[in-house]
Design an enzyme around this catalytic site. Sequence first.
Site, PDB file in Angstrom:
ATOM      1  N   ASP A  30       0.829  -1.200   0.000  1.00 60.44           N
ATOM      2  CA  ASP A  30       0.000   0.000   0.000  1.00 60.44           C
ATOM      3  C   ASP A  30       0.869   1.259   0.000  1.00 60.44           C
ATOM      4  OD1 ASP A  30      -2.379   1.392  -0.010  1.00 60.44           O
ATOM      5  OD2 ASP A  30      -2.612   1.355   2.164  1.00 60.44           O
ATOM      6  N   GLY A  33       0.129   5.323  -4.559  1.00 59.57           N
ATOM      7  CA  GLY A  33      -0.480   6.563  -5.013  1.00 59.57           C
ATOM      8  C   GLY A  33      -0.049   7.757  -4.189  1.00 59.57           C
ATOM      9  N   ARG A  34      -0.023   7.605  -2.868  1.00 57.64           N
ATOM     10  CA  ARG A  34       0.397   8.707  -2.005  1.00 57.64           C
ATOM     11  C   ARG A  34       1.872   9.041  -2.200  1.00 57.64           C
ATOM     12  NH1 ARG A  34      -1.553   6.244   3.415  1.00 57.64           N
ATOM     13  NH2 ARG A  34      -1.990   4.463   2.056  1.00 57.64           N
ATOM     14  N   ASN A  78     -10.693  -2.797  -6.032  1.00 58.53           N
ATOM     15  CA  ASN A  78      -9.934  -1.788  -6.774  1.00 58.53           C
ATOM     16  C   ASN A  78     -10.578  -1.391  -8.105  1.00 58.53           C
ATOM     17  OD1 ASN A  78      -6.641  -2.949  -5.699  1.00 58.53           O
ATOM     18  ND2 ASN A  78      -7.996  -1.427  -4.804  1.00 58.53           N
ATOM     19  N   GLU A 217       1.047 -13.466  12.322  1.00 54.73           N
ATOM     20  CA  GLU A 217       1.493 -12.258  13.008  1.00 54.73           C
ATOM     21  C   GLU A 217       1.360 -11.083  12.027  1.00 54.73           C
ATOM     22  OE1 GLU A 217       2.624 -12.182  16.232  1.00 54.73           O
ATOM     23  OE2 GLU A 217       2.123 -14.311  16.360  1.00 54.73           O
TER      24      GLU A 217
END
Length: 252
Positions: A30, A33-34, A78, A217
């Site tokens: 992730d 885009g940012r 998406n 985890e």
Amino acid sequence: MPKDPDTMAGGTSSPSLGGAGPRHIAIIMDGNGRWAQARGRPRLFGHHAGAKRVREVVEACPGLGVEYLTIFAFSTENWKRTQVEVAGLMSLFRRYISKEMKALATRNVRVRFIGDRLRLDSKLVKLMDQLELETSANVGTHLTIALNYGGRDEVARATKRLARDVAEGTLNPEDIDEETLPRYLDTHVLPDPDLVIRTSGEARISNFLLWQSAYAEYEFIDTLWPDFTATELARLCDRYGRRERRFGAVNT
């Protein structure tokens, strides 16, 4: 339901009580885009940068003792993104497979895809099939790419296949238990993930490997995916090895 004799079936892994590094790592990649927007670039620029990062992570796995790597490339949700971004991502997937096919084959990486292929264009599906075939004899890192994948969608599709077997009389409803459904999942030839990593500072699992990650985890880190490095992966593997994993038991 397909079978694969080269890997363990049933979607389970052997519990350990800590000390060893993760055998199977799953990553929610992730922040592309940012990362791009912070640099004044379009979102697709970040996706291209993120695709390049995949190679470094795959190459780092053998040295860290990681046998299985599963990456979340495109979710069933998406499709809600802009048409331009979706089209750009599909083009990126086609180019990535074409460009990396030879390198993955020569580096002894076995590639599989999970997810529903019905909505993907035929050219992309053909390349996916080709990459799986070209790497099918490899026994090094097992790279699984989740493409048009959603955990709930996977369970729904698995349940349909299970129900079909019941209707056809090849499966007795009384024999169904928690070990049955995993044999119908997309990941039925893979061990469950030991460690799930999500980059970009978000602390949610976003419909990723819902059944398989019951005892995984988790690491939620602030690093945006294009900035994620093999060094950070090694740090997370080391931290995993120092955790005590009891799987519901109590150590005495």
